[in-house]
Motif scaffolding. Structure first.
Motif, PDB file in Angstrom:
ATOM      1  N   VAL A  54      -1.005  60.033  56.303  1.00  0.00           N
ATOM      2  CA  VAL A  54      -1.011  61.308  57.034  1.00  0.00           C
ATOM      3  C   VAL A  54       0.368  61.565  57.638  1.00  0.00           C
TER       4      VAL A  54
ATOM      5  N   PHE B  20     -13.187  63.375  56.203  1.00  0.00           N
ATOM      6  CA  PHE B  20     -11.936  63.852  56.792  1.00  0.00           C
ATOM      7  C   PHE B  20     -11.580  65.236  56.244  1.00  0.00           C
TER       8      PHE B  20
ATOM      9  N   GLU C  69       2.907  64.597  56.982  1.00  0.00           N
ATOM     10  CA  GLU C  69       3.460  65.348  58.109  1.00  0.00           C
ATOM     11  C   GLU C  69       4.978  65.509  57.954  1.00  0.00           C
TER      12      GLU C  69
ATOM     13  N   ILE D 120      -9.511  67.591  65.638  1.00  0.00           N
ATOM     14  CA  ILE D 120      -8.841  68.580  64.778  1.00  0.00           C
ATOM     15  C   ILE D 120      -8.989  69.987  65.351  1.00  0.00           C
TER      16      ILE D 120
ATOM     17  N   CYS E 217     -14.214  63.184  63.301  1.00  0.00           N
ATOM     18  CA  CYS E 217     -12.901  63.806  63.054  1.00  0.00           C
ATOM     19  C   CYS E 217     -12.805  65.240  63.567  1.00  0.00           C
TER      20      CYS E 217
ATOM     21  N   ILE F  55     -11.357  68.935  58.197  1.00  0.00           N
ATOM     22  CA  ILE F  55     -10.197  69.840  58.166  1.00  0.00           C
ATOM     23  C   ILE F  55     -10.648  71.216  57.683  1.00  0.00           C
TER      24      ILE F  55
ATOM     25  N   LEU G 110      -4.831  65.354  63.303  1.00  0.00           N
ATOM     26  CA  LEU G 110      -5.158  64.662  62.053  1.00  0.00           C
ATOM     27  C   LEU G 110      -4.905  63.162  62.169  1.00  0.00           C
TER      28      LEU G 110
END
Lengths: 276, 275
Positions: free
Chosen positions: B261, B92, B265, B158, B154, B96, B204
């Motif tokens: 997550v 992950f 956020e 993203i 992922c 990113i 995400l």
């Protein structure tokens, strides 16, 4: 010829309507023989055709007309974000070929940044231009105080009403102390009451911090009530029909819209912009 | 002139007006109690059905038997969970670290946009289950092939969400910024990136739910540890209660990661998450 009549008004109009003690009208923005055409699917559209206009220093001038008359295009040309197809614009005597920091802009939508508080939103232009932030902050606070947003500096736009957001947007347009304020239908998204309030607040700010204000609106009453001169425009192709000196005295009040002078102006402008 | 305090008061009134007649406490109670009740009833039915029909535990263990497996095997469950968690988080993080800069590059370069987007789309369309054995073939059985599978699942959400967010600055705000002759760096830092943040978090949140699945896919193909491995081994040895226990842990891990997550956020983009 229509364009020449507008020029005539500019050159013959003295300081009759302006109570500015002894000040001679200096030209701030000169627009010469301006054309703007756009390429479209079906060919070329003429958004503006042969626009000649002199805008005086520190005057409040409104561009009025139905949609498609090119009033917003004309405003955008003064920001220099788009280039004319022909003709030129002088700002303070120099050719306007790139965006100038002498210009502040206010749009129909406040477009504040939701992640910044009110004060930080107002400070955005000062940050980008790299101005002295201590001075800018003092100025931003003073402007916010002036529009009744003192005490709201740390609030986020999402916590404010539409009218308060637009007040903050006006402060943002003025924070870097531009000599020209361009406003593109700034009150069109507001309700009628807020709209009137904000109009007069704008006049109070303008009395305090003299600026050349170019104000685009499709609201004839608003244009007359606020402006020194009203530029009546008509569509297809967008052009200036006439520039009208508003004879109402200052300070303006809401009652003036019931005066015979107001009605005469209103009738004249309505007839001009309806003509096709 | 309007009094600003009264203006804010009236707007607050209209905001609350719509739901003023519903007691918020009762709403939250309902929101928590109802699913919990449904879940308990389902577990009870399951338990009863297994005992009633005399289904052997290797075929379908009762919830209480799965509970026992938890008690007996918690050490193994924990060890393998940490492996899967590590693979998930590493993949992950990698997606990113590479996805966000790539999205920036794509937004700023029309050439890159034309060349990279089709490749991305093609890559996204390849089933990751099919890639996993190849990765095992190429890289072996360590954590790396799993991390790469997680990365692959992922990456796409993203990149797409970041690219969308970076171009979501309102046109009028862009005009204002351009009228001040802002540098590309200023435009990015002051407008584009903050505007993109809520969009990035949408990506995400989608990615993190895929991430755990990606890690398990990788472990299924070939591994010596991880919850996917544990499920595979225990079911092949007919230790079905343990397989179920591992499955429960996987589900919980996925849910906890999602809310983690979402919590980040809330901290990082409070303006977009306030309700």
């Amino acid at each position: 010829m229509l364009a020449s009549s507008s020029l005539e008004v500019v050159t013959t109009a003295g300081s009759i309507d302006r109570p500015k003690a002894g000040a001679r009208a200096v030209t701030k923005i000169q627009i010469f023989d301006l054309y703007k055409t756009y390429a479209t699917r079906t060919g070329r559209t003429t958004a503006l055709q042969k626009v000649d206009l002199d805008i005086r220093e520190n005057e409040f001038i409104a561009l009025v007309g139905p949609s498609g008359c090119g009033k917003s295009t004309l405003l955008k040309l003064i920001t220099a974000l788009i280039k004319p197809s022909r003709g030129k614009i002088l700002l303070g005597g120099t050719l306007l070929d790139k965006p100038s920091r002498e210009v502040g802009i206010v749009f129909q939508q406040p477009v504040l940044m939701p992640w910044r508080g009110v004060l930080d939103n107002v400070l955005l232009p000062a940050e980008i231009l790299g101005l002295d932030m201590t001075e800018a902050k003092a100025r931003a606070r003073e402007l916010l105080e002036l529009v009744g947003l003192g005490g709201f500096e740390d609030r986020y736009p999402g916590e404010l009403s539409g009218g308060m957001q637009q007040r903050a947007a006006i402060c943002r347009g003025l924070v870097h102390n531009p000599s020209v304020l361009l406003m593109d239908e700034p009150f069109a998204a507001l309700d009628a009451m807020t709209r009137e309030d904000l109009g007069f607040e704008l006049l109070r700010i303008w009395e305090r911090h003299r600026k050349t204000v170019v104000f685009v609106t499709h609201n004839i009453s608003e244009a007359i009530l606020l402006s020194d001169r009203v530029v009546a425009m008509s569509p297809r192709p967008g052009r200036i029909e006439k520039v009208i000196d508003i004879v109402l005295p200052r300070p303006r009040t809401l009652d003036m819209q019931f005066s015979p002078e107001f009605k005469a102006h209103s009738d004249e402008i309505r007839a001009l912009i309806r003509r096709t | 002139m309007t009094d600003p305090s009264s203006a804010s008061l009236s707007s607050a009134e209209t905001d609350d007006g719509a739901e003023a007649w519903v007691d918020p406490e009762r709403v939250s109670l309902k929101n928590v109690l109802l699913p919990l009740l449904t879940f308990s009833v389902l577990l009870l039915i399951w338990e009863a059905a297994v005992w009633q029909a005399r289904i052997p535990a290797w075929l379908l263990p009762a919830p209480t038997v799965i509970g026992e497996a938890f008690a007996d095997w918690w050490r193994e469950l924990l060890t393998h969970s940490l492996v899967t968690l590590y693979e998930t988080l590493a993949g992950f993080a990698l997606s990113i670290a590479l996805g966000v800069p790539l999205a920036v590059a794509v937004v700023y370069s029309p050439v890159l946009q034309k060349t990279i987007y089709p490749i991305l789309l093609a890559l996204q369309s390849v089933p990751k289950v099919a890639i996993a054995p190849l990765l095992a073939l190429w890289i072996g059985f360590g954590a790396m092939p799993k991390i790469i599978v997680v990365f692959l699942v992922c990456f796409f959400p993203i990149v797409v969400s970041t690219a969308t967010g970076l171009t979501a600055v309102p046109p009028a705000l862009m005009d204002l910024i351009r009228s001040l002759s802002a540098s590309p760096y200023q435009t990015f830092v002051k407008a584009r990136f903050p505007t993109a943040m809520p969009h990035i978090f949408v990506g995400l949140k989608i990615a993190i739910t895929f991430a755990v699945i990606g890690a398990v896919i990788g472990e299924f193909v070939g591994s010596e540890s991880g919850l996917g491995y544990l499920i595979l081994v225990s079911s092949s040895q007919s230790r079905t209660p343990l397989a179920f226990a591992a499955l429960v842990v996987l589900t919980l891990m996925s849910i906890v990661l999602y809310y983690a997550v979402e919590y980040i956020e809330r901290l990082m983009v409070p303006w977009a998450t306030k309700t």
